[in-house]
Design a protein around this motif. Structure first.
Motif, PDB file in Angstrom:
ATOM      1  N   THR A 405       0.844  -1.196   0.000  1.00  0.00           N
ATOM      2  CA  THR A 405       0.000   0.000   0.000  1.00  0.00           C
ATOM      3  C   THR A 405       0.881   1.248   0.000  1.00  0.00           C
ATOM      4  N   PRO A 406       0.311   2.431  -0.271  1.00  0.00           N
ATOM      5  CA  PRO A 406       1.105   3.655  -0.205  1.00  0.00           C
ATOM      6  C   PRO A 406       1.763   3.865   1.156  1.00  0.00           C
ATOM      7  N   ALA A 407       1.142   3.348   2.228  1.00  0.00           N
ATOM      8  CA  ALA A 407       1.716   3.504   3.563  1.00  0.00           C
ATOM      9  C   ALA A 407       2.937   2.603   3.768  1.00  0.00           C
ATOM     10  N   ASP A 408       3.006   1.510   3.025  1.00  0.00           N
ATOM     11  CA  ASP A 408       4.118   0.556   3.150  1.00  0.00           C
ATOM     12  C   ASP A 408       4.419  -0.004   1.760  1.00  0.00           C
ATOM     13  N   PRO A 409       4.955   0.850   0.870  1.00  0.00           N
ATOM     14  CA  PRO A 409       5.053   0.473  -0.543  1.00  0.00           C
ATOM     15  C   PRO A 409       6.108  -0.591  -0.825  1.00  0.00           C
ATOM     16  N   CYS A 410       5.863  -1.333  -1.890  1.00  0.00           N
ATOM     17  CA  CYS A 410       6.870  -2.269  -2.390  1.00  0.00           C
ATOM     18  C   CYS A 410       7.997  -1.489  -3.066  1.00  0.00           C
ATOM     19  N   SER A 411       9.189  -1.986  -2.947  1.00  0.00           N
ATOM     20  CA  SER A 411      10.327  -1.375  -3.631  1.00  0.00           C
ATOM     21  C   SER A 411      10.317  -1.771  -5.104  1.00  0.00           C
ATOM     22  N   ASP A 412      11.107  -1.072  -5.916  1.00  0.00           N
ATOM     23  CA  ASP A 412      11.232  -1.453  -7.324  1.00  0.00           C
ATOM     24  C   ASP A 412      11.718  -2.891  -7.453  1.00  0.00           C
ATOM     25  N   ALA A 413      12.649  -3.277  -6.572  1.00  0.00           N
ATOM     26  CA  ALA A 413      13.197  -4.634  -6.625  1.00  0.00           C
ATOM     27  C   ALA A 413      12.117  -5.672  -6.323  1.00  0.00           C
ATOM     28  N   GLU A 414      11.226  -5.370  -5.365  1.00  0.00           N
ATOM     29  CA  GLU A 414      10.152  -6.300  -5.029  1.00  0.00           C
ATOM     30  C   GLU A 414       9.162  -6.437  -6.184  1.00  0.00           C
ATOM     31  N   LEU A 415       8.847  -5.320  -6.829  1.00  0.00           N
ATOM     32  CA  LEU A 415       7.923  -5.364  -7.957  1.00  0.00           C
ATOM     33  C   LEU A 415       8.540  -6.112  -9.138  1.00  0.00           C
ATOM     34  N   GLU A 416       9.814  -5.896  -9.360  1.00  0.00           N
ATOM     35  CA  GLU A 416      10.487  -6.619 -10.436  1.00  0.00           C
ATOM     36  C   GLU A 416      10.521  -8.117 -10.145  1.00  0.00           C
ATOM     37  N   ARG A 417      10.778  -8.469  -8.887  1.00  0.00           N
ATOM     38  CA  ARG A 417      10.823  -9.883  -8.519  1.00  0.00           C
ATOM     39  C   ARG A 417       9.455 -10.539  -8.735  1.00  0.00           C
ATOM     40  N   LYS A 418       8.390  -9.855  -8.342  1.00  0.00           N
ATOM     41  CA  LYS A 418       7.039 -10.379  -8.563  1.00  0.00           C
ATOM     42  C   LYS A 418       6.794 -10.575 -10.055  1.00  0.00           C
ATOM     43  N   PHE A 419       7.160  -9.578 -10.858  1.00  0.00           N
ATOM     44  CA  PHE A 419       6.955  -9.686 -12.299  1.00  0.00           C
ATOM     45  C   PHE A 419       7.719 -10.866 -12.887  1.00  0.00           C
ATOM     46  N   LEU A 420       8.976 -11.014 -12.518  1.00  0.00           N
ATOM     47  CA  LEU A 420       9.789 -12.078 -13.093  1.00  0.00           C
ATOM     48  C   LEU A 420       9.274 -13.464 -12.712  1.00  0.00           C
ATOM     49  N   ILE A 421       8.750 -13.596 -11.488  1.00  0.00           N
ATOM     50  CA  ILE A 421       8.160 -14.872 -11.079  1.00  0.00           C
ATOM     51  C   ILE A 421       6.943 -15.196 -11.938  1.00  0.00           C
ATOM     52  N   LEU A 422       6.065 -14.218 -12.118  1.00  0.00           N
ATOM     53  CA  LEU A 422       4.835 -14.441 -12.878  1.00  0.00           C
ATOM     54  C   LEU A 422       5.121 -14.613 -14.367  1.00  0.00           C
ATOM     55  N   ALA A 423       5.932 -13.709 -14.920  1.00  0.00           N
ATOM     56  CA  ALA A 423       6.234 -13.768 -16.349  1.00  0.00           C
ATOM     57  C   ALA A 423       7.023 -15.015 -16.701  1.00  0.00           C
ATOM     58  N   GLY A 424       7.842 -15.467 -15.757  1.00  0.00           N
ATOM     59  CA  GLY A 424       8.672 -16.637 -15.997  1.00  0.00           C
ATOM     60  C   GLY A 424       7.894 -17.917 -16.200  1.00  0.00           C
ATOM     61  N   LYS A 425       6.605 -17.907 -15.850  1.00  0.00           N
ATOM     62  CA  LYS A 425       5.763 -19.073 -16.105  1.00  0.00           C
ATOM     63  C   LYS A 425       5.414 -19.198 -17.591  1.00  0.00           C
ATOM     64  N   VAL A 426       5.631 -18.110 -18.347  1.00  0.00           N
ATOM     65  CA  VAL A 426       5.233 -18.065 -19.758  1.00  0.00           C
ATOM     66  C   VAL A 426       6.410 -17.746 -20.680  1.00  0.00           C
ATOM     67  N   LEU A 427       7.227 -16.759 -20.280  1.00  0.00           N
ATOM     68  CA  LEU A 427       8.280 -16.253 -21.161  1.00  0.00           C
ATOM     69  C   LEU A 427       9.654 -16.782 -20.780  1.00  0.00           C
ATOM     70  N   PRO A 428      10.565 -16.885 -21.743  1.00  0.00           N
ATOM     71  CA  PRO A 428      11.970 -17.114 -21.417  1.00  0.00           C
ATOM     72  C   PRO A 428      12.478 -15.968 -20.553  1.00  0.00           C
ATOM     73  N   GLU A 429      13.420 -16.237 -19.669  1.00  0.00           N
ATOM     74  CA  GLU A 429      13.911 -15.206 -18.757  1.00  0.00           C
ATOM     75  C   GLU A 429      14.438 -13.985 -19.503  1.00  0.00           C
ATOM     76  N   ALA A 430      15.111 -14.191 -20.623  1.00  0.00           N
ATOM     77  CA  ALA A 430      15.660 -13.069 -21.378  1.00  0.00           C
ATOM     78  C   ALA A 430      14.559 -12.124 -21.846  1.00  0.00           C
ATOM     79  N   ASP A 431      13.423 -12.684 -22.282  1.00  0.00           N
ATOM     80  CA  ASP A 431      12.307 -11.842 -22.720  1.00  0.00           C
ATOM     81  C   ASP A 431      11.672 -11.118 -21.543  1.00  0.00           C
ATOM     82  N   ALA A 432      11.557 -11.802 -20.419  1.00  0.00           N
ATOM     83  CA  ALA A 432      10.972 -11.167 -19.231  1.00  0.00           C
ATOM     84  C   ALA A 432      11.834  -9.986 -18.780  1.00  0.00           C
ATOM     85  N   ARG A 433      13.132 -10.173 -18.764  1.00  0.00           N
ATOM     86  CA  ARG A 433      14.024  -9.078 -18.355  1.00  0.00           C
ATOM     87  C   ARG A 433      14.036  -7.955 -19.385  1.00  0.00           C
TER      88      ARG A 433
END
Length: 462
Positions: A405-433
């Motif tokens: 939440t805005p009171a306790d926001p995720c860092s850029d690194a946390e958001l990127e990690r979430k994205f890579l976990i989710l995207a990695g189920k579909v895309l090659p890692e190189a495409d996700a990055r």
């Protein structure tokens, strides 16, 4: 022209929105919202409800050049928005705004991307559409007040068509009359009931709400571009959305309150867990209490959960029968936080639903209304938990709001990690990055197809 309707001012503001008017932090937040939505959409594209919808739409042979996330198919813009809206909202992972209780990404972003591909728009133009859509959806929801939710309407679904129309109209660069008509047309598509949350099996319908909203908004903008006209005061006029759905809690002034000085997208909440927003704080507390310990159901004597009256009334199903029910159940999610991994989307399937250890622990969870949580709802989703172990030890913890939440926001690194976990189920890692890098400079891209080309690809066998 002065009309006495706040909606006229809001629509004029959104129509005239420029990149120069946006604070840098608003632009950064819009990029984050896009990245999060793409990750949610890629993971969501794997789910059975997404595949059913894509197969059905494909059978209609919709012709177009717009990307279906996680799929090599290209469709007409409304059809692509439909499929992508469902996928983004497909696993309770997409963003939300607590004060208005809406999930904007799954309506706004598929509409903006589909309109952008259809009209070969730049990243900056699509980003403006995203910001405009979030603004429209949030302001309409808060102007309706709490009556729609109390009556059983899904406010996200009610506001999605208008938000998607605002986004698509901005991306398509409609004139002010066309934009007003697009929003007026889209208002008639407002719908969505919360039968999915009654504890009898949620089915797949909630996930469709956002897809239908995105589809309706794009269609409304396309019609308006062809001179199909809509009512100009469909938001706050006679028989408008505020009068019909907001009723006694409608507050038209909130359509324009702080317009241009506060931005809805800056209040976004990125989900850490793939569950209903009201439950996030409960799971966060129990995960913190657990740390790296391994519990069995027999180790736990009782779990006492304090939440808002709304969550207590709507999220107490002790024995959900499907994934949607599990994602909305405090007893299930509390048990999973102690026995499994609540961040893993695959933990909400049949294996856990039918696990006797989970059922045993779910029966030990009690729910009460917390005065502290009630005092801040719906602006914040506070919770308090008392965990009593079979040994007699008791742990107590409370949080005023939850992570992301805005009171306790995720860092850029946390958001990127979430994205890579989710995207990695579909895309090659190189495409996700590569997607991470492209989204970081999204508003500099001359053509958004640099991004949609990547999200439209898929692993062999998907």
């Amino acid at each position: 022209m002065a009309t006495g309707h706040r909606s006229t001012e809001l629509i004029g503001f959104l129509h005239g929105l420029t990149r120069q008017a946006l604070p840098d932090k608003t632009v950064i937040k819009a990029r984050q919202c896009l990245l999060d939505a793409l990750g949610c959409g890629l993971f969501g594209s794997l789910q059975p409800w997404s595949r059913i919808l894509v197969d059905d739409v494909a059978s209609e042979q919709s012709a177009g050049n717009c990307t279906v996330i996680g799929n090599g198919m290209r469709l007409a813009a409304p059809a692509a928005a439909l499929c992508n809206g469902l996928s983004i909202h497909g696993y309770e992972l997409d963003d939300l705004i607590a004060s208005s209780i809406i999930h904007p990404a799954a309506a706004v972003i598929p509409a903006a991307l589909a309109a952008g591909e259809a009209h070969e728009a730049s990243g900056e133009t699509v980003l403006l559409g995203i910001v405009a859509g979030y603004e429209a959806m949030h302001r309409l929801a808060v102007a309706m007040g709490v009556t729609p939710s109390r009556q059983g309407f899904h406010v996200t679904s009610l506001t999605a068509p208008v938000a998607a129309a605002a986004a698509a109209a901005k991306v398509m660069e409609l004139d002010i009359a066309q934009t007003t008509s697009a929003i007026g047309i889209a208002a008639s598509a407002a719908s969505g009931i919360k039968a999915f949350a009654t504890g009898h099996g949620g089915g797949m319908t909630k996930r469709l709400h956002l897809g239908r909203g995105a589809e309706a908004g794009v269609r409304a903008a396309q019609l308006a571009k062809r001179s199909f006209s809509g009512p100009p005061y469909a938001l706050d006029g006679k028989f408008g959305l505020l009068e019909l759905f907001g009723r006694d809690t409608a507050a038209p002034e909130r359509l324009t309150e702080g317009l241009g000085s506060t931005w809805a997208i800056e209040d976004i909440w990125f989900k850490v867990y793939p569950i209903c927003g009201w439950i996030q704080s409960v799971v966060q507390i129990l995960s913190d209490m657990r740390e790296d310990r391994t519990y069995s159901a027999a180790d736990i004597a009782a779990v006492r959960v304090g939440v808002s009256s709304y969550a207590a009334a709507n999220n107490g199903n002790p024995a959900p029968v499907d994934t949607m029910g599990a994602q909305y159940s405090i007893p299930f999610c509390a048990a999973l936080a102690l026995l499994g991994n609540p961040q893993d989307p695959t933990e909400y399937g049949e294996a856990r639903l039918n696990d006797p250890r989970m059922r045993e622990l779910q029966s030990k969870v009690s729910i009460h209304v917390s005065d502290a949580a009630e005092a801040v709802y719906p602006a914040k989703f506070a919770a308090e938990v008392e965990l009593e172990l079979a040994s007699g030890d008791v742990m107590r913890m409370a949080v005023p709001d939850c992570r992301g939440t805005p009171a306790d926001p995720c860092s850029d690194a946390e958001l990127e990690r979430k994205f890579l976990i989710l995207a990695g189920k579909v895309l090659p890692e190189a495409d996700a990055r590569a997607l991470v890098r492209l989204v970081a400079r999204f508003d500099e891209l001359p053509d958004i197809r640099e991004i949609t080309r990547l999200v439209g690809s898929q692993r062999a066998g998907n």
